[in-house]
Scaffold this active site. Structure first.
Site, PDB file in Angstrom:
ATOM      1  N   ARG A  81       0.836  -1.213   0.000  1.00 13.07           N
ATOM      2  CA  ARG A  81       0.000   0.000   0.000  1.00 13.07           C
ATOM      3  C   ARG A  81       0.876   1.272   0.000  1.00 13.07           C
ATOM      4  O   ARG A  81       0.962   1.979  -0.997  1.00 13.07           O
ATOM      5  CB  ARG A  81      -0.954  -0.017   1.226  1.00 13.07           C
ATOM      6  CG  ARG A  81      -2.067   1.016   1.164  1.00 13.07           C
ATOM      7  CD  ARG A  81      -1.663   2.406   1.581  1.00 13.07           C
ATOM      8  NE  ARG A  81      -1.191   2.474   2.960  1.00 13.07           N
ATOM      9  CZ  ARG A  81      -0.655   3.562   3.474  1.00 13.07           C
ATOM     10  NH1 ARG A  81      -0.511   4.658   2.754  1.00 13.07           N
ATOM     11  NH2 ARG A  81      -0.210   3.567   4.734  1.00 13.07           N
ATOM     12  N   ASN A 132       9.335   4.265   3.712  1.00 13.29           N
ATOM     13  CA  ASN A 132       9.136   3.731   5.064  1.00 13.29           C
ATOM     14  C   ASN A 132      10.444   3.135   5.572  1.00 13.29           C
ATOM     15  O   ASN A 132      11.371   2.896   4.798  1.00 13.29           O
ATOM     16  CB  ASN A 132       8.101   2.594   5.020  1.00 13.29           C
ATOM     17  CG  ASN A 132       6.700   3.086   4.801  1.00 13.29           C
ATOM     18  OD1 ASN A 132       6.291   3.302   3.670  1.00 13.29           O
ATOM     19  ND2 ASN A 132       5.975   3.267   5.879  1.00 13.29           N
ATOM     20  N   CYS A 192       3.995   9.446   0.974  1.00 15.68           N
ATOM     21  CA  CYS A 192       2.664   9.964   0.669  1.00 15.68           C
ATOM     22  C   CYS A 192       2.775  10.905  -0.538  1.00 15.68           C
ATOM     23  O   CYS A 192       3.486  11.906  -0.474  1.00 15.68           O
ATOM     24  CB  CYS A 192       2.098  10.705   1.873  1.00 15.68           C
ATOM     25  SG  CYS A 192       0.517  11.485   1.503  1.00 15.68           S
TER      26      CYS A 192
HETATM   27  N1  COA Z   1     -13.041   4.821  -3.935  1.00 20.82           N
HETATM   28  C1  COA Z   1     -13.500   4.924  -5.185  1.00 20.82           C
HETATM   29  N2  COA Z   1     -14.123   6.001  -5.666  1.00 20.82           N
HETATM   30  C2  COA Z   1     -14.295   7.035  -4.836  1.00 20.82           C
HETATM   31  C3  COA Z   1     -13.837   7.003  -3.504  1.00 20.82           C
HETATM   32  C4  COA Z   1     -13.176   5.839  -3.057  1.00 20.82           C
HETATM   33  N3  COA Z   1     -12.691   5.744  -1.820  1.00 20.82           N
HETATM   34  N4  COA Z   1     -14.131   8.165  -2.920  1.00 20.82           N
HETATM   35  C5  COA Z   1     -14.766   8.936  -3.837  1.00 20.82           C
HETATM   36  N5  COA Z   1     -14.860   8.243  -4.996  1.00 20.82           N
HETATM   37  C6  COA Z   1     -15.439   8.730  -6.243  1.00 20.82           C
HETATM   38  C7  COA Z   1     -16.813   9.310  -6.029  1.00 20.82           C
HETATM   39  O1  COA Z   1     -17.800   8.328  -6.160  1.00 20.82           O
HETATM   40  C8  COA Z   1     -16.874  10.344  -7.113  1.00 20.82           C
HETATM   41  O2  COA Z   1     -17.105   9.680  -8.349  1.00 20.82           O
HETATM   42  P1  COA Z   1     -18.026  10.352  -9.488  1.00 20.82           P
HETATM   43  O3  COA Z   1     -17.270  11.571  -9.896  1.00 20.82           O
HETATM   44  O4  COA Z   1     -18.063   9.286 -10.522  1.00 20.82           O
HETATM   45  O5  COA Z   1     -19.317  10.633  -8.805  1.00 20.82           O
HETATM   46  C9  COA Z   1     -15.449  10.880  -7.177  1.00 20.82           C
HETATM   47  O6  COA Z   1     -14.631   9.818  -6.675  1.00 20.82           O
HETATM   48  C10 COA Z   1     -15.222  12.130  -6.343  1.00 20.82           C
HETATM   49  O7  COA Z   1     -15.769  11.904  -5.040  1.00 20.82           O
HETATM   50  P2  COA Z   1     -15.565  12.899  -3.815  1.00 20.82           P
HETATM   51  O8  COA Z   1     -16.267  12.375  -2.632  1.00 20.82           O
HETATM   52  O9  COA Z   1     -15.921  14.296  -4.282  1.00 20.82           O
HETATM   53  O10 COA Z   1     -14.024  12.784  -3.526  1.00 20.82           O
HETATM   54  P3  COA Z   1     -12.961  13.939  -3.487  1.00 20.82           P
HETATM   55  O11 COA Z   1     -12.704  14.419  -4.855  1.00 20.82           O
HETATM   56  O12 COA Z   1     -13.325  14.912  -2.412  1.00 20.82           O
HETATM   57  O13 COA Z   1     -11.633  13.138  -3.019  1.00 20.82           O
HETATM   58  C11 COA Z   1     -10.640  11.400  -1.726  1.00 20.82           C
HETATM   59  C12 COA Z   1     -11.533  12.625  -1.732  1.00 20.82           C
HETATM   60  C13 COA Z   1     -10.424  11.001  -0.287  1.00 20.82           C
HETATM   61  C14 COA Z   1     -11.322  10.287  -2.478  1.00 20.82           C
HETATM   62  C15 COA Z   1      -9.287  11.720  -2.410  1.00 20.82           C
HETATM   63  O14 COA Z   1      -8.776  12.894  -1.881  1.00 20.82           O
HETATM   64  C16 COA Z   1      -8.278  10.612  -2.263  1.00 20.82           C
HETATM   65  O15 COA Z   1      -8.451   9.491  -2.743  1.00 20.82           O
HETATM   66  N6  COA Z   1      -7.134  10.837  -1.634  1.00 20.82           N
HETATM   67  C17 COA Z   1      -6.108   9.822  -1.579  1.00 20.82           C
HETATM   68  C18 COA Z   1      -5.542   9.809  -0.224  1.00 20.82           C
HETATM   69  C19 COA Z   1      -4.450   8.803  -0.104  1.00 20.82           C
HETATM   70  O16 COA Z   1      -4.614   7.626  -0.379  1.00 20.82           O
HETATM   71  N7  COA Z   1      -3.249   9.273   0.312  1.00 20.82           N
HETATM   72  C20 COA Z   1      -2.144   8.464   0.543  1.00 20.82           C
HETATM   73  C21 COA Z   1      -2.258   7.644   1.767  1.00 20.82           C
HETATM   74  S1  COA Z   1      -2.289   8.505   3.281  1.00 20.82           S
HETATM   75 ZN    ZN Z   2       3.430   6.218   5.345  1.00 18.92          ZN
END
Ligand code: COA
Ligand code: ZN
Length: 314
Positions: free
Chosen positions: A18, A256, A247
């Site tokens: 991950r 890590n 990240c």
């Molecule tokens: N898995 C799959 N699809 C997802 C999802 C998830 N966890 N969360 C949201 N979506 C989809 C929604 O259904 C929406 O789809 P649509 O446009 O087809 O309707 C779209 O993504 C946007 O959704 P929204 O709730 O507005 O998300 P956002 O744009 O505010 O993004 C996160 C929020 C959390 C999803 C995004 O910032 C993210 O994935 N960050 C990654 C963080 C990460 O892994 N960092 C590293 C580890 S710490």
């Molecule tokens: Zn980490």
């Protein structure tokens, strides 16, 4: 299911599939991820964070999350952990059947906004909703929920992070229903004195809900920080094979702590991990083939086998 700690002193939780792969330039083909996870379990790893449930548009490397979890769940005795950044991710994680879900909750407001597009308070509200959802599931299908408090020791966007705020957020996560709260040095800015102080403060606030340490080696302090956390009674450590990781939304964050080096150090200190070092080191070949050209870190894996003969047994 909880990870078995029978016969070991320290639980090493592999997060490479991950944390490592979310930060690599290439997509590791699913078959390689599965080989890695199987080989890690065969080497003695009891808990592996195998993927995150994020939108593939944000982190394409995790597009095959369901297939990866399905494979991992087929490995007897393996505690299958995943990361979910929001409620939709939690729903997908629950569907997958994973045993443990970690929610990244950043103490730094600006990192939280960059990482999950929510403030810290909103992320804690999501955690509350996730725990309520988990509690509504039939018994036996309820995954453990961990709050992975991020940027606890400093943030490359915001700078210094308030220790009092860390303690307040840890308490809020417990009140939201999280089973445990791990402390993450997302950016690798921690030093051993700070690690000792922070784990002590959080333990005095939330007791045995305090989880493990998630450390990065950005400044080379990783293993020194492990020793500091060990002295505070921490017995679960996240690490990544070949030190992959970082990240993508925390500028400057690098790998890590290296699982191979961590295991060797713990065993040399007389702490049992249950992990076979030679078999662990051999898995680097899967990485070399699955993400060719990606830098692989570590000290112990570069030594001749004779040079890593245990001084403890001698
Ligand atoms: N898995 C799959 N699809 C997802 C999802 C998830 N966890 N969360 C949201 N979506 C989809 C929604 O259904 C929406 O789809 P649509 O446009 O087809 O309707 C779209 O993504 C946007 O959704 P929204 O709730 O507005 O998300 P956002 O744009 O505010 O993004 C996160 C929020 C959390 C999803 C995004 O910032 C993210 O994935 N960050 C990654 C963080 C990460 O892994 N960092 C590293 C580890 S710490
Ligand atoms: Zn980490």
């Amino acid at each position: 299911m909880v990870p078995s700690t029978e016969g070991i002193d320290v639980l090493v939780s592999e997060v490479g599939p991950r944390d490592g792969l979310q930060n690599t330039k290439q997509f590791m083909p699913t078959a390689f991820k599965q080989r890695w996870i199987s080989a890690a379990a065969a080497a003695g790893l009891r808990e592996i964070e195998v993927c995150s449930f994020v939108p593939p548009s944000v982190i394409p490397q995790m597009a095959d999350a369901h297939e990866v979890v399905r494979h991992a769940l087929g490995i007897s005795g393996l505690h299958v952990a995943v990361l979910a950044p929001n409620f939709k991710g939690v729903q997908r994680a629950v569907e997958s059947g994973a045993h443990k879900i970690t929610l990244p909750i950043s103490v730094s407001r600006r990192h939280s906004l960059a990482n999950v597009r929510r403030t810290t308070e909103e992320a804690i509200e999501d955690a509350r909703r996730a725990c309520a959802f988990r509690d509504s599931l039939p018994e036996g299908q309820r995954p453990k929920v961990e709050a992975g408090l991020s940027t606890v020791f400093g943030c490359t966007i915001e700078g210094r992070v308030s220790e009092e705020q860390v303690v307040r957020d840890a308490i809020a996560c417990v009140e939201a229903g999280c089973d445990e709260v791990g402390l993450a040095d997302t950016t690798g800015m921690a030093n051993p004195a700070q690690v000792r102080r922070m784990f002590r403060k959080v333990r005095s606030a939330i007791g045995d809900r305090l989880g493990g340490a998630h450390l990065h080696n950005t400044r080379g302090f990783g293993l020194a920080n492990v020793v500091a956390a060990l002295e505070e009674g921490v017995r679960t450590f996240d690490s990544s094979l070949a030190g992959l990781g970082g990240c993508p939304f925390a500028p400057g964050a690098t790998g890590n702590i290296v699982t191979e080096d961590l295991v060797f150090m713990l065993e040399e200190m007389g702490l049992r991990t249950g992990i076979d070092l030679d078999r662990l080191i051999a898995i680097r070949q899967v990485l070399a083939e699955g993400i060719p050209g990606e830098p692989l870190y570590g000290h112990v894996p570069l030594l001749d086998a004779s040079a890593r003969t245990s001084m403890v047994a001698a």
